[in-house]
Design an enzyme around this catalytic site. Structure first.
Site, PDB file in Angstrom:
ATOM      1  NE  ARG A 104      -3.430  -0.069   2.926  1.00  0.00           N
ATOM      2  CZ  ARG A 104      -3.971   0.055   4.137  1.00  0.00           C
ATOM      3  NH1 ARG A 104      -3.886  -0.949   4.997  1.00  0.00           N
ATOM      4  NH2 ARG A 104      -4.586   1.170   4.488  1.00  0.00           N
ATOM      5  CB  CYS A 130      -1.782   3.590   9.761  1.00  0.00           C
ATOM      6  SG  CYS A 130      -3.156   4.085  10.829  1.00  0.00           S
TER       7      CYS A 130
END
Length: 281
Positions: free
Chosen positions: A180, A239
């Site tokens: 990611r 995050c």
């Protein structure tokens, strides 16, 4: 007691010995990503540690924000704690259903709003169950209690703070997976690009745990060193939506980092903003 890597962790044995302590409130802080296909509320009702109340980060949040589970205002947090029966002077023990995933976020929230004696169950509910310890069903209702929220603004960062920090060379460390982070795997939230903030470092939170427990301190130090992270310098953790960023913060704290804060909006905010710089997206 176990030789645990963090002073904020407590073993199932410790909890069993203190479960009846009058000032201890046990909190089920379980929360799951949509891709995990689990229902935290239903699982809580089906079986939780005796006496535990359920803390839902998608309920105790800033209801005026379109971003997921942003910190509520102090008065909103205090109101939620009153209804939960968590008052001034309480000691808190938080756990979750994955071992170490959402519990650090709840631990951090309590600390942001002024509680000091807040701990996390090492290994969470999976370890408690594996040791054959008791569970109870249904909802726990506690008597309402007065909670005084004292907001620690230094523990939280917003988009503008992070943009300035990156320009100044402050360490911004991303807890998402490397895929990611590099933009080779999609984000779990529809319509959100993957990639990362230019200049950010990457320490996937999955590297910091093993079987739902924080890795030994020596392992954590080696992981941070390999990623170019210096725990002695200020750090902002980030995050996807501010959950695993606190797993990262807990691990940093375990190796001696004292100047770390959390970007609450994280990639859900930065990635969706058309004006922010992105790499790998």
């Amino acid at each position: 007691m176990d030789n645990l890597p963090s002073t904020w962790l407590r073993s199932p044995e410790w909890l069993a010995d203190h479960l009846s302590a009058p000032d201890l409130v046990v909190v089920d802080g379980s929360w799951y990503l949509p891709t995990q296909h689990r229902d935290a509320q239903a699982e809580y009702l089906a079986g939780h540690i005796p006496g535990a109340v359920h803390f839902d980060i998608d309920t105790v949040k800033d209801t005026t924000s379109d971003l997921p589970h942003m910190l509520p205002r102090p008065e909103g947090f205090a109101s939620a704690m009153r209804k939960m029966g968590i008052g001034d002077g309480a000691s808190i023990l938080v756990y979750d259903g994955l071992g170490l995933f959402a519990a650090p976020r709840v631990w951090w929230m309590f600390r942001v709003f002024g509680l000091e004696r807040v701990f996390i169950l090492d290994g969470g509910l999976p370890r408690w169950k594996a040791e054959g310890r008791p569970l109870e069903e249904g909802r726990v209702e506690r008597r309402p209690a007065h909670f005084t929220a004292r907001f620690n603004s230094g523990a939280v960062r917003d988009l503008a703070d992070v943009a300035k920090a990156l320009q100044a060379g402050v360490q911004v460390v991303d807890a998402r997976s490397s895929e990611r982070f590099t933009g080779t795997a999609p984000e779990p939230r529809a319509g959100l690009p993957s990639g990362h903030m230019p200049g950010a470092l990457n320490v996937p939170s999955s590297m910091l745990t093993i079987e739902g427990r924080l890795k030994p301190k020596s392992d954590l130090m080696a992981i941070f060193a390999a990623a170019g992270v210096d725990p002695a310098r200020p750090i902002i953790t980030t995050c996807g939506s501010g959950v695993s960023a606190v797993v990262l913060g807990l691990a940093l704290d375990a190796v001696g980092a004292r100047e770390w804060s959390v970007y609450d909006g994280s990639w859900s905010e930065w990635g969706a903003d058309p004006h922010t710089a992105k790499t790998g997206a």
